[in-house]
Motif scaffolding. Structure first.
Motif, PDB file in Angstrom:
ATOM      1  N   GLU A   1      14.436  55.951  40.172  1.00  0.00           N
ATOM      2  CA  GLU A   1      14.271  54.611  39.614  1.00  0.00           C
ATOM      3  C   GLU A   1      12.839  54.147  39.843  1.00  0.00           C
ATOM      4  O   GLU A   1      12.361  54.119  40.978  1.00  0.00           O
ATOM      5  N   ARG A   2      12.165  53.792  38.764  1.00  0.00           N
ATOM      6  CA  ARG A   2      10.768  53.361  38.826  1.00  0.00           C
ATOM      7  C   ARG A   2      10.686  51.899  38.406  1.00  0.00           C
ATOM      8  O   ARG A   2      10.981  51.557  37.255  1.00  0.00           O
ATOM      9  N   ALA A   3      10.299  51.043  39.329  1.00  0.00           N
ATOM     10  CA  ALA A   3      10.208  49.614  39.031  1.00  0.00           C
ATOM     11  C   ALA A   3       8.973  49.327  38.179  1.00  0.00           C
ATOM     12  O   ALA A   3       7.901  49.910  38.385  1.00  0.00           O
ATOM     13  N   VAL A   4       9.142  48.451  37.196  1.00  0.00           N
ATOM     14  CA  VAL A   4       8.029  47.953  36.391  1.00  0.00           C
ATOM     15  C   VAL A   4       8.132  46.432  36.349  1.00  0.00           C
ATOM     16  O   VAL A   4       9.184  45.857  36.645  1.00  0.00           O
ATOM     17  N   PHE A   5       7.039  45.795  35.970  1.00  0.00           N
ATOM     18  CA  PHE A   5       6.968  44.335  36.020  1.00  0.00           C
ATOM     19  C   PHE A   5       6.677  43.797  34.623  1.00  0.00           C
ATOM     20  O   PHE A   5       5.688  44.171  33.995  1.00  0.00           O
ATOM     21  N   PHE A   6       7.547  42.921  34.181  1.00  0.00           N
ATOM     22  CA  PHE A   6       7.632  42.480  32.792  1.00  0.00           C
ATOM     23  C   PHE A   6       7.229  41.006  32.704  1.00  0.00           C
ATOM     24  O   PHE A   6       7.804  40.162  33.393  1.00  0.00           O
ATOM     25  N   THR A   7       6.231  40.707  31.869  1.00  0.00           N
ATOM     26  CA  THR A   7       5.788  39.326  31.688  1.00  0.00           C
ATOM     27  C   THR A   7       5.789  38.981  30.203  1.00  0.00           C
ATOM     28  O   THR A   7       4.993  39.537  29.442  1.00  0.00           O
TER      29      THR A   7
ATOM     30  N   PHE B   1      -0.507  57.157  38.385  1.00  0.00           N
ATOM     31  CA  PHE B   1      -0.913  56.522  37.127  1.00  0.00           C
ATOM     32  C   PHE B   1      -0.533  55.048  37.190  1.00  0.00           C
ATOM     33  O   PHE B   1       0.639  54.697  37.343  1.00  0.00           O
ATOM     34  N   ASN B   2      -1.528  54.178  37.109  1.00  0.00           N
ATOM     35  CA  ASN B   2      -1.310  52.735  37.079  1.00  0.00           C
ATOM     36  C   ASN B   2      -1.522  52.233  35.654  1.00  0.00           C
ATOM     37  O   ASN B   2      -2.466  52.658  34.970  1.00  0.00           O
TER      38      ASN B   2
ATOM     39  N   LEU C   1      -8.346  64.529  37.625  1.00  0.00           N
ATOM     40  CA  LEU C   1      -8.194  63.257  38.329  1.00  0.00           C
ATOM     41  C   LEU C   1      -6.886  63.200  39.113  1.00  0.00           C
ATOM     42  O   LEU C   1      -5.863  63.719  38.670  1.00  0.00           O
ATOM     43  N   GLU C   2      -6.933  62.543  40.259  1.00  0.00           N
ATOM     44  CA  GLU C   2      -5.715  62.303  41.031  1.00  0.00           C
ATOM     45  C   GLU C   2      -5.146  60.918  40.766  1.00  0.00           C
ATOM     46  O   GLU C   2      -3.952  60.687  40.939  1.00  0.00           O
ATOM     47  N   GLN C   3      -6.008  59.991  40.355  1.00  0.00           N
ATOM     48  CA  GLN C   3      -5.568  58.631  40.055  1.00  0.00           C
ATOM     49  C   GLN C   3      -6.082  58.232  38.675  1.00  0.00           C
ATOM     50  O   GLN C   3      -7.294  58.207  38.448  1.00  0.00           O
ATOM     51  N   GLY C   4      -5.146  57.945  37.783  1.00  0.00           N
ATOM     52  CA  GLY C   4      -5.517  57.503  36.447  1.00  0.00           C
ATOM     53  C   GLY C   4      -4.996  56.104  36.180  1.00  0.00           C
ATOM     54  O   GLY C   4      -4.047  55.643  36.819  1.00  0.00           O
ATOM     55  N   TYR C   5      -5.626  55.424  35.236  1.00  0.00           N
ATOM     56  CA  TYR C   5      -5.151  54.079  34.897  1.00  0.00           C
ATOM     57  C   TYR C   5      -5.455  53.769  33.435  1.00  0.00           C
ATOM     58  O   TYR C   5      -6.381  54.317  32.836  1.00  0.00           O
ATOM     59  N   VAL C   6      -4.653  52.865  32.881  1.00  0.00           N
ATOM     60  CA  VAL C   6      -4.906  52.242  31.583  1.00  0.00           C
ATOM     61  C   VAL C   6      -4.493  50.780  31.709  1.00  0.00           C
ATOM     62  O   VAL C   6      -3.355  50.486  32.085  1.00  0.00           O
TER      63      VAL C   6
ATOM     64  N   THR D   1       3.498  51.507  38.154  1.00  0.00           N
ATOM     65  CA  THR D   1       2.836  52.668  38.746  1.00  0.00           C
ATOM     66  C   THR D   1       3.792  53.849  38.707  1.00  0.00           C
ATOM     67  O   THR D   1       4.969  53.712  39.056  1.00  0.00           O
ATOM     68  N   LEU D   2       3.289  54.989  38.271  1.00  0.00           N
ATOM     69  CA  LEU D   2       4.056  56.231  38.295  1.00  0.00           C
ATOM     70  C   LEU D   2       3.359  57.197  39.246  1.00  0.00           C
ATOM     71  O   LEU D   2       2.132  57.360  39.183  1.00  0.00           O
TER      72      LEU D   2
END
Length: 282
Positions: free
Chosen positions: A124-130, A232-233, A161-166, A224-225
């Motif tokens: 289960e991966r929590a995400v935040f919804f606005t 990955f953020n 890369l070890e840490q990616g983001y978009v 975040t995954l």
């Protein structure tokens, strides 16, 4: 590298009208189908982010000849296009393969609605919804505001890369982050669980029955995954396409306002796979 994006105005149609994927002329309502076949009704062809009006001059169940009433899209067989037929409340969307081109006339074959590759992360991966107010989203559609998509991922360096983001930001004409957007982002949002993610969108759910006032509305999704020592953020702007209830869960199907680049999705897949596909394969 940040990318400044002017959102296409046709996203307004996605927001305010119900969208139904169809694969045959016969799936249209009879009155609308007759208007299309008689040439009374304009169809809209979407290609390369632009809209091209056309009329159907001949059609069978899963194929048609269309003639453009103005500029012709720079498409060659066997490329894909989207055809959209609208009523007052609904947009019917055809995915089509261009079979032949003769000046302003295209021969097209309607395709099965595409189901693109999705990642279903383990656990289960929590995400935040606005949810976003229309007062903030409408200026994006009218060109007063812009989408700024920032990422540290690229075609060349995605495997290293070890840490990616978009991250998506809403900026004004002076390239400053809009105050209303910044205030919304200062609160964490509602907690949901990520069911799956793809280049085009995501599906999230909450463990209770919930009925929003509208099925389609703009939103911002953060999360975040993590997997295989990599992270990955993301913070992405989207529109809900469908809300459904199954048992005690409510699912939200989301379309990103701008699709993720292939190399971004390659990085996401690589979090959970030792041999992610190359970007060319996505």
């Amino acid at each position: 590298m940040p990318e400044k994006i002017l959102l296409p105005a046709y996203l307004r149609e996605t927001l305010y009208r119900k969208n139904i994927q169809v694969r045959s002329i016969r799936e249209l309502p009879p009155d609308l189908r007759n208007e299309i076949l008689s040439g009374q009704k304009i169809v809209l062809v979407f290609s390369s982010g632009k809209v091209f009006p056309a009329r159907v001059i001949k059609a069978v169940d899963k194929a048609a000849l269309i003639r453009f009433t103005g500029p012709v899209p720079p498409v060659k067989p066997p490329e894909n296009i989207l055809l959209v037929v609208s009523s007052s409340t609904t947009r019917y969307v055809f995915q089509a393969l261009v079979r032949a081109v003769e000046k302003e006339v295209f021969q097209v074959q309607f395709l099965e609605p595409r189901v693109e590759e999705r990642l279903v992360p383990p656990g289960e991966r929590a995400v935040f919804f606005t949810p976003l107010p229309l007062s903030l989203f409408e200026p994006l559609l009218s060109g007063r505001y812009f989408l700024l998509r920032d990422t540290n991922l690229s075609q060349e360096g995605v495997r290293d890369l070890e840490q990616g983001y978009v991250y998506d930001l809403i900026i004004d004409e002076t390239d400053n982050v809009v105050d209303e957007f910044e205030k919304l982002m200062s609160s964490p949002g509602k907690i949901f669980t990520l069911r799956d993610i793809s280049r085009g969108g995501a599906c999230i759910y909450m463990n209770r029955v919930f009925s929003p006032e509208k099925e389609a509305f703009p939103l911002y999704l953060r999360g975040t995954l993590e997997g295989r020592g990599r992270t990955f953020n993301f913070g992405l702007l989207g529109i809900t396409r469908r809300v459904r209830t199954e048992g005690n869960r409510t699912y939200f199907h989301i379309m990103w306002v701008q699709r993720l680049r292939p190399f971004v999705f390659e990085f996401i897949l690589g979090l959970f796979s030792e041999t992610p596909p190359s970007p060319d394969a996505l």
